[in-house]
Write a protein that holds these residues in place. Structure first.
Motif, mmCIF file in Angstrom:
data_model
loop_
_atom_site.group_PDB
_atom_site.id
_atom_site.type_symbol
_atom_site.label_atom_id
_atom_site.label_comp_id
_atom_site.label_asym_id
_atom_site.label_seq_id
_atom_site.Cartn_x
_atom_site.Cartn_y
_atom_site.Cartn_z
ATOM 1 N N SER A 11 0.834 -1.214 0.000
ATOM 2 C CA SER A 11 0.000 0.000 0.000
ATOM 3 C C SER A 11 0.860 1.253 0.000
ATOM 4 O O SER A 11 0.509 2.240 -0.652
ATOM 5 N N LEU A 39 -5.552 6.708 -3.753
ATOM 6 C CA LEU A 39 -6.761 6.318 -3.030
ATOM 7 C C LEU A 39 -6.805 4.812 -2.796
ATOM 8 O O LEU A 39 -7.160 4.348 -1.705
ATOM 9 N N ASN A 40 -6.407 4.033 -3.785
ATOM 10 C CA ASN A 40 -6.381 2.580 -3.628
ATOM 11 C C ASN A 40 -5.318 2.135 -2.625
ATOM 12 O O ASN A 40 -5.530 1.170 -1.884
ATOM 13 N N THR A 43 -6.819 2.793 0.772
ATOM 14 C CA THR A 43 -7.883 1.823 1.030
ATOM 15 C C THR A 43 -7.307 0.458 1.408
ATOM 16 O O THR A 43 -7.780 -0.185 2.350
ATOM 17 N N LEU A 46 -6.067 0.657 4.952
ATOM 18 C CA LEU A 46 -7.181 0.639 5.900
ATOM 19 C C LEU A 46 -7.729 -0.767 6.090
ATOM 20 O O LEU A 46 -7.966 -1.213 7.221
ATOM 21 N N VAL A 47 -7.910 -1.498 5.004
ATOM 22 C CA VAL A 47 -8.415 -2.865 5.092
ATOM 23 C C VAL A 47 -7.409 -3.779 5.780
ATOM 24 O O VAL A 47 -7.785 -4.676 6.552
ATOM 25 N N ALA A 58 -13.848 -0.889 9.060
ATOM 26 C CA ALA A 58 -13.044 -0.304 7.984
ATOM 27 C C ALA A 58 -13.378 -0.922 6.634
ATOM 28 O O ALA A 58 -13.289 -0.257 5.606
ATOM 29 N N GLN A 59 -13.791 -2.179 6.629
ATOM 30 C CA GLN A 59 -14.157 -2.805 5.367
ATOM 31 C C GLN A 59 -15.461 -2.225 4.823
ATOM 32 O O GLN A 59 -15.621 -2.072 3.613
ATOM 33 N N THR A 62 -14.516 1.027 3.362
ATOM 34 C CA THR A 62 -13.815 0.803 2.101
ATOM 35 C C THR A 62 -14.792 0.556 0.957
ATOM 36 O O THR A 62 -14.604 1.061 -0.153
ATOM 37 N N VAL A 65 -16.081 3.863 0.025
ATOM 38 C CA VAL A 65 -15.065 4.622 -0.709
ATOM 39 C C VAL A 65 -14.999 4.161 -2.157
ATOM 40 O O VAL A 65 -14.892 4.981 -3.076
ATOM 41 N N ILE A 66 -15.088 2.862 -2.388
ATOM 42 C CA ILE A 66 -15.057 2.340 -3.753
ATOM 43 C C ILE A 66 -16.276 2.819 -4.538
ATOM 44 O O ILE A 66 -16.169 3.193 -5.717
#
Length: 104
Positions: A11, A39-40, A43, A46-47, A58-59, A62, A65-66
């Motif tokens: 990440s 952004l990815n 993410t 975070l996951v 957080a999932q 996510t 966010v997607i």
């Protein structure tokens, strides 16, 4: 089993490539793709930590966010098309003003 540090490293690499793309490139489309890459990376980070702490909050964030990124992609790509139609280029140096005057 892949460790937490491996996911964190991937990440951070994704985010770093995105930052370099935003700083080094002049094409609006490449800058947009670099922002999406950043952004990815965030993410994924975070996951990764949500999975490490056995927390599903957080999932869920996510997935939201997607979904927002998909809507944002449609809007941004339409703006890119309009910019290209008006200036016939996607170079950021051309887009210095926001008004339509005699010199556009």
């Amino acid at each position: 089993m892949i460790s937490l540090s491996s996911y964190a490293f991937v990440s951070m690499i994704l985010f770093s490539i995105g930052v370099i793309g935003v700083i080094a490139r002049r094409n609006v489309f490449i800058i947009y793709m670099s922002i999406e890459l950043m952004l990815n990376g965030i993410t994924l980070f975070l996951v990764t930590f949500a999975r490490y702490h056995f927390n599903l909050d957080a999932q869920v964030i996510t997935v939201l966010v997607i979904a927002i990124a998909a809507a944002e992609a449609a809007i941004f790509l339409s703006v890119i098309i309009l910019l290209y139609r008006s200036k016939k280029s996607l170079d950021t140096d051309i887009f210095t003003t926001l008004t339509q005057g005699e010199n556009s």
